[in-house]
Write an enzyme that holds these catalytic residues in place. Structure first.
Site, mmCIF file in Angstrom:
data_model
loop_
_atom_site.group_PDB
_atom_site.id
_atom_site.type_symbol
_atom_site.label_atom_id
_atom_site.label_comp_id
_atom_site.label_asym_id
_atom_site.label_seq_id
_atom_site.Cartn_x
_atom_site.Cartn_y
_atom_site.Cartn_z
ATOM 1 N N HIS A 74 -8.382 3.686 8.529
ATOM 2 C CA HIS A 74 -9.051 2.160 7.968
ATOM 3 C C HIS A 74 -10.255 1.682 8.461
ATOM 4 C CE1 HIS A 74 -4.550 1.081 7.005
ATOM 5 N NE2 HIS A 74 -5.956 -0.002 6.273
ATOM 6 N N ASN A 102 1.075 -1.260 -0.243
ATOM 7 C CA ASN A 102 0.000 0.020 0.405
ATOM 8 C C ASN A 102 1.091 1.331 0.032
ATOM 9 O OD1 ASN A 102 -2.124 1.651 0.036
ATOM 10 N ND2 ASN A 102 -3.136 1.083 2.242
#
Length: 508
Positions: A377, A346
């Protein structure tokens, strides 16, 4: 099952028959179908709406409208949250003072994301770990906050106050509403990103990205008769689509055979030796990662097909299309340290965290970065357990690297042995750390760690206490002080040499 699948999807039900045939949730089928449609539109966008044929205004309008269409197809009326979040943040950018605009924008954008995540998880659909409308909002949050900091850097700071990367990213004028919406909600990145800088996106829309990259990364291919104004992304797109196909096939064939949830099964824990539990956890996480490989690589291929993502040339003269790539698969699977794994996983999110938090946080930037990552998140407790564990893992890995690794650099054989050992330790540490990230809830996550007797937590604590490491900022300050001392000594030497020469000249 079909009823639940349909109910959990807020988007179009046009593909419901396909969902039932392949036995996958409708929201996931819609997502993949929209990404494949976006891939076709990207090719059309590059050919028929090329910057040499079309104005930036038309390219912005088409990219934005296609993005909204894909959002509506996937998420229905929930896609209005994208407009609300973007509208609130743009209002803050326009009406707040430039001195504090980036902070207000950060709070509003992240706060709205967290509010939506709370309502989705605890009010409507707790436990649904699938494609949902907060996924695109996470990417939009990255883009909005990055833009706010870049506007602040470009309009309120002098160049001397900025790092080289901040100078490159700084925005020198306030974007128009169309440019802002196009950057946030274009069809290439509305569903899965990746995040990119505003300046790079505008260079792509205006058709100036290739010339800039050519000048910065000249390798001889650009000069004379070999000069090319725009490299082809065909081979890069085909290669990434092949990676997508392999990743999807691997995930679909292994995910049900090796579920992570089986690692906390009572019979499995009581009857399986510890070393086999470790191996099973590694294999389960290995089977889970191709899902992310598929999603991020497909998103990267879509941007490349549209002509976005060119990053200069390799040494052999071949074009590189990895400017906004989100992962490096081989570097992930063969990482020999916790840091190397995170650096290649990521990637664009890691860059966002570095630019808006790590480089700007005055107190304990490592902990602040992990905390921001957990908040971004979502609100599942497992996320916070994972990132809190990640802080301990990072500190322990840094201590080991700084104190033990130098002893293994005396020969190639010793370094090879060190790499093999650290690879195995890294894979176990990553699997242990992200277990709660997959399990989500508090009960299963604590059961998972307790089945390991919290051994890696305790080991990290012992390592940090036994092998203390100076903070990176302190090390950087020491290096800077040493450099200044060296420069001062050189100046003194030069000055004394000049004085001696002057004295000799006078004597002569």
């Amino acid at each position: 099952m079909d009823t639940q699948t349909t109910a959990s999807c807020t988007g179009s039900t046009l593909l419901q028959p396909i969902s039932e045939i392949i036995n996958l949730p409708l929201d996931q089928v819609n997502f993949v179908a929209c990404q494949l449609f976006a891939l076709l539109m990207a090719v059309w966008f590059r050919i028929y709406l090329h910057p040499s044929k079309t104005s930036p205004f038309i390219r912005h309008v088409v990219a934005t409208l296609l993005g909204f269409y894909l959002a509506l197809f996937c998420f229905g009326w929930y896609s209005l949250h994208f407009l609300v979040q973007s509208g609130l943040s743009y209002g803050v950018m326009i009406f707040a003072s430039l001195e504090h605009m980036h902070k207000y924008c950060f709070v509003v954008t992240l706060g709205y994301l967290i509010l939506c995540q709370i309502t989705r998880v605890y009010v409507f659909d707790y436990g649904m770990y699938s494609a949902d409308f907060t996924g695109p909002m996470m990417v939009i949050t990255q883009k909005i906050t990055s833009m706010a900091f870049e506007i602040h850097d470009g309009l309120t700071k002098r160049e001397a106050q900025l790092t080289p990367s901040q100078k490159y990213l700084a925005i020198s004028r306030m974007p128009s509403l169309l440019e802002y919406l196009s950057y946030n909600c274009n069809f290439m990145g509305i569903l899965a990103g990746p995040t990119c800088s505003y300046n790079d996106y505008m260079a792509f829309i205006e058709g100036t990205c290739y010339q800039l990259r050519h000048q910065e990364n000249a390798n001889g291919k650009e000069n004379g008769k070999f000069k090319q104004s725009e490299p082809s992304s065909k081979s890069a797109v085909i290669s990434k689509l092949c990676t997508c196909a392999i990743s999807l096939a691997t995930y679909l064939s292994l995910c049900k055979l090796l579920p992570v949830e089986y690692s906390i099964d009572d019979d499995f824990i009581s009857t399986t030796p510890l070393h086999l539990q470790v191996i099973y956890l590694y294999l389960a996480m290995l089977a889970l990662r191709p899902k992310y490989y598929f999603v991020w690589t497909l998103a990267d291929a879509i941007n490349n097909a549209a002509g976005f993502g060119f990053n200069g040339y390799n040494k052999d003269g071949s074009p590189r299309w990895d400017m906004i790539s989100n992962l490096r698969i081989l570097d992930i699977e063969f990482a020999t340290s916790f840091k190397l794994f995170l650096d290649n996983w990521n990637i664009q999110t890691a860059l966002w965290l570095k630019r808006v938090c790590y480089e700007r946080c005055p107190v304990n930037p490592t902990a602040a970065t992990f905390l921001l990552s957990a908040m971004w998140h979502g609100v599942y407790p497992g996320y916070y357990l994972t990132f809190l564990t990640g802080i301990a893992m990072t500190m322990a890995a840094r201590a080991v690297r700084h104190n033990i690794r130098p002893y293994f650099l005396v020969s190639d054989l010793h370094k090879c042995i060190y790499d093999v050992i650290t690879w195995a330790c890294t894979q176990v540490a990553i699997s242990y750390t992200v277990g709660p990230f997959v399990l989500l809830a508090v009960g299963p996550s604590l059961k998972f760690y307790s089945s390991w007797y919290f051994c890696l937590h305790l080991l990290c604590l012992l390592v940090v206490l036994a092998l203390p490491v100076k903070s990176r900022r302190h090390q950087a300050k020491e290096q800077q002080d040493n450099m200044l001392k060296d420069v001062a000594q050189e100046n003194q030497t030069d000055h004394s040499t000049d004085n001696n020469c002057n004295q000799k000249e006078k004597a002569t």
